[in-house]
Scaffold this active site. Sequence first.
Site, PDB file in Angstrom:
ATOM      1  CE  LYS A  22      -1.764   1.658   4.010  1.00 20.63           C
ATOM      2  NZ  LYS A  22      -1.449   3.085   4.249  1.00 20.63           N
ATOM      3  CG  ASN A  23       2.277   2.646   3.505  1.00 25.36           C
ATOM      4  OD1 ASN A  23       1.110   2.944   3.214  1.00 25.36           O
ATOM      5  ND2 ASN A  23       2.658   2.391   4.737  1.00 25.36           N
ATOM      6  NE  ARG A  92       0.117  12.035   6.811  1.00 25.69           N
ATOM      7  CZ  ARG A  92       0.170  13.293   7.229  1.00 25.69           C
ATOM      8  NH1 ARG A  92      -0.873  13.836   7.799  1.00 25.69           N
ATOM      9  NH2 ARG A  92       1.243  14.021   7.086  1.00 25.69           N
ATOM     10  CB  CYS A 116      -5.014  10.468  11.802  1.00 24.64           C
ATOM     11  SG  CYS A 116      -3.379   9.814  11.926  1.00 24.64           S
ATOM     12  NE  ARG A 121       0.417  10.573   9.974  1.00 27.38           N
ATOM     13  CZ  ARG A 121      -0.028   9.516   9.288  1.00 27.38           C
ATOM     14  NH1 ARG A 121      -1.230   9.056   9.526  1.00 27.38           N
ATOM     15  NH2 ARG A 121       0.708   8.970   8.351  1.00 27.38           N
ATOM     16  CB  VAL A 123       2.608  18.783   5.614  1.00 29.00           C
ATOM     17  CG1 VAL A 123       1.745  17.530   5.581  1.00 29.00           C
ATOM     18  CG2 VAL A 123       1.754  20.049   5.778  1.00 29.00           C
ATOM     19  CG  ASP A 124       7.287  20.547   9.769  1.00 33.02           C
ATOM     20  OD1 ASP A 124       6.614  19.497   9.784  1.00 33.02           O
ATOM     21  OD2 ASP A 124       8.367  20.643  10.370  1.00 33.02           O
ATOM     22  CG  ASP A 303       3.002   1.589   9.624  1.00 33.67           C
ATOM     23  OD1 ASP A 303       3.502   1.842   8.517  1.00 33.67           O
ATOM     24  OD2 ASP A 303       2.522   2.457  10.368  1.00 33.67           O
ATOM     25  NE  ARG A 395      -7.351   4.930   5.367  1.00 34.45           N
ATOM     26  CZ  ARG A 395      -6.720   5.920   6.002  1.00 34.45           C
ATOM     27  NH1 ARG A 395      -7.144   6.356   7.168  1.00 34.45           N
ATOM     28  NH2 ARG A 395      -5.649   6.496   5.463  1.00 34.45           N
TER      29      ARG A 395
HETATM   30  C1  EPZ Z   1       4.137   6.978   6.226  1.00 33.57           C
HETATM   31  O1  EPZ Z   1       3.401   8.044   6.801  1.00 33.57           O
HETATM   32  C2  EPZ Z   1       3.189   5.789   6.162  1.00 33.57           C
HETATM   33  N1  EPZ Z   1       2.043   6.113   5.315  1.00 33.57           N
HETATM   34  C3  EPZ Z   1       2.709   5.434   7.564  1.00 33.57           C
HETATM   35  O2  EPZ Z   1       1.905   4.259   7.454  1.00 33.57           O
HETATM   36  C4  EPZ Z   1       3.926   5.115   8.426  1.00 33.57           C
HETATM   37  O3  EPZ Z   1       3.502   4.851   9.739  1.00 33.57           O
HETATM   38  C5  EPZ Z   1       4.901   6.299   8.415  1.00 33.57           C
HETATM   39  O4  EPZ Z   1       5.258   6.625   7.046  1.00 33.57           O
HETATM   40  C6  EPZ Z   1       6.180   5.999   9.177  1.00 33.57           C
HETATM   41  O5  EPZ Z   1       6.811   4.895   8.616  1.00 33.57           O
HETATM   42  C7  EPZ Z   1       2.187   6.020   3.978  1.00 33.57           C
HETATM   43  O6  EPZ Z   1       3.251   5.714   3.461  1.00 33.57           O
HETATM   44  C8  EPZ Z   1       0.959   6.313   3.167  1.00 33.57           C
HETATM   45  P1  EPZ Z   1       6.380  10.353   8.201  1.00 33.57           P
HETATM   46  P2  EPZ Z   1       4.033   9.554   6.774  1.00 33.57           P
HETATM   47  O7  EPZ Z   1       6.273  11.589   7.389  1.00 33.57           O
HETATM   48  O8  EPZ Z   1       4.727   9.786   5.490  1.00 33.57           O
HETATM   49  C9  EPZ Z   1       6.844  13.628  11.521  1.00 33.57           C
HETATM   50  C10 EPZ Z   1      -0.048   2.937   7.653  1.00 33.57           C
HETATM   51  O9  EPZ Z   1      -0.729   2.464   8.584  1.00 33.57           O
HETATM   52  N2  EPZ Z   1       6.771  14.585  10.403  1.00 33.57           N
HETATM   53  O10 EPZ Z   1       7.586   9.487   8.040  1.00 33.57           O
HETATM   54  O11 EPZ Z   1       2.963  10.497   7.167  1.00 33.57           O
HETATM   55  C11 EPZ Z   1       5.472  13.002  11.792  1.00 33.57           C
HETATM   56  O12 EPZ Z   1       4.710  13.827  12.624  1.00 33.57           O
HETATM   57  C12 EPZ Z   1       0.499   4.367   7.782  1.00 33.57           C
HETATM   58  O13 EPZ Z   1       0.198   2.350   6.572  1.00 33.57           O
HETATM   59  C13 EPZ Z   1       7.009  15.936  10.676  1.00 33.57           C
HETATM   60  O14 EPZ Z   1       7.276  16.328  11.806  1.00 33.57           O
HETATM   61  O15 EPZ Z   1       5.097   9.428   7.949  1.00 33.57           O
HETATM   62  C14 EPZ Z   1       5.810  11.694  12.447  1.00 33.57           C
HETATM   63  O16 EPZ Z   1       6.017  11.889  13.822  1.00 33.57           O
HETATM   64  C15 EPZ Z   1       0.254   4.952   9.162  1.00 33.57           C
HETATM   65  N3  EPZ Z   1       6.921  16.829   9.649  1.00 33.57           N
HETATM   66  C16 EPZ Z   1       7.126  11.298  11.788  1.00 33.57           C
HETATM   67  O17 EPZ Z   1       7.655  12.501  11.167  1.00 33.57           O
HETATM   68  C17 EPZ Z   1       6.617  16.447   8.371  1.00 33.57           C
HETATM   69  O18 EPZ Z   1       6.567  17.315   7.465  1.00 33.57           O
HETATM   70  C18 EPZ Z   1       6.963  10.230  10.717  1.00 33.57           C
HETATM   71  O19 EPZ Z   1       6.155  10.751   9.722  1.00 33.57           O
HETATM   72  C19 EPZ Z   1       6.380  15.076   8.128  1.00 33.57           C
HETATM   73  C20 EPZ Z   1       6.470  14.165   9.157  1.00 33.57           C
END
Ligand code: EPZ
Length: 415
Positions: A22-23, A92, A116, A121, A123-124, A303, A395
């Site tokens: 999926k990811n 997202r 969520c 989460r 997006v900075d 995950d 999902r």
């Molecule tokens: C991806 O989410 C996955 N989703 C998530 O899987 C997974 O848990 C996560 O990566 C971590 O491996 C998809 O790929 C669709 P991140 P993502 O940006 O990209 C912080 C599932 O169940 N952060 O690596 O949103 C954030 O708050 C889902 O399949 C910032 O601070 O994860 C978090 O604490 C759940 N600023 C950490 O980084 C940003 O701009 C990890 O987030 C972006 C992220």
Amino acid sequence: MDHLLIRGGRRLEGQVAIEGAKNAALPMCVAPLLTDEPVRLHRIPHLRDVDTILSTISSLGKKITYDGDTVEISCGGALRSEAEPRYVQQMRASFLILGPLAARLGHAIVPLPGGCTIGRRPVDLHLEGLRAMGARIEEFPDRVVVRAEKLHGARISFSHPSVGATEHLLMTAALIRGETQITNPSKEPEIGDLISLLRKMGAHIVVERMSIRINGSEHLHGAEHTIIPDRLEAGTYLLAGAITGGEVQVTGVEPEHLRSVIEVLRKAGMSITESSETIRLLAEQRAEPGHIVTAPYPGFPTDLQPPLVALLCLGKGESLVEEQVFESRLAYTHSLNRMGGRIKVTGRKAIIAGVNTLVGAKVPAPDIRAGGALILAGLAAEGETVIYYPEHIDRGYASIEQKLALIGARIERGE
Ligand code: EPZ
């Protein structure tokens, strides 16, 4: 009300064929925005999140053609620069369309994704990277408006190896002449898979130890690609075999993508055998206690933290699980405690005291992976478990009740 009904107590035995990841599929469904030529993706998983991302890019002007587990994404007319809120707010990953649209059209308006159940989460990192490439971004409470007449290569360094931000900026940089370097990128297997698709589309990408260098091109072409297997789906079914004292083999997988998970399961006393594309787990005992810390790849995946905590609820002794990736990804444990689990949460730490039995209960699935954990607990519990909001589980897990029933679970979907 829609729910899954599980009658626990059965050992799971048999094979589970694993879907495409999926990811990996989600960003790969966005990448075709970078070209008008057709992109064909094989082994596309049949999941709600994939349907959502395909609806999102279809609403932007792409033509979607399904053929079994292949999807073709081709030009369906002029691209729109504004996404409909209902899609991005549903999931997202749709936010990743922002950079590619801005690079293609010079401007884009995309709703901001919400937080969520697992964290704020933000997006900075996505927006900082786009600004470094020359994008002018206005942030409103519900959306971002981007002006990007002339994007250029940039040097970007992440404070956190964000998966989504890495994917977002990789795709955007692929369409920009000049070199972009991303330092401290995510190293998840799904990133590598996206890179191989972007290379096939004509981007020049070099992966170094601590950074990725992308030399984009103003014209990218169509491509064909087979998506890597879903390590998270595979890990969940292995943990289902473990929690039920069963014997489960997952097929069509890349064992290397699950190295940290295999290590944790072996330390927990499970016997694991691997071949080039299968992993077999035999559970001959209750799980040994352990201390597991989630971390970006190649660490233990966040995950699979909820399904692992479910296993440790019925383990021996006392285990400690630390959730280091998301700030609030342990809230679901109160539902496991309602099933007889003894989990004490302090901040990002969960102390799990193993118990002899769990008992069925009526519990809500708050998100994909917590839903997976509740299913595992229900499979091992005495009596009946009812899991509400199964649409959250759908999902990320395709045909989960059918796949589990095929290996002996008593599980059905009801209204
Ligand atoms: C991806 O989410 C996955 N989703 C998530 O899987 C997974 O848990 C996560 O990566 C971590 O491996 C998809 O790929 C669709 P991140 P993502 O940006 O990209 C912080 C599932 O169940 N952060 O690596 O949103 C954030 O708050 C889902 O399949 C910032 O601070 O994860 C978090 O604490 C759940 N600023 C950490 O980084 C940003 O701009 C990890 O987030 C972006 C992220």
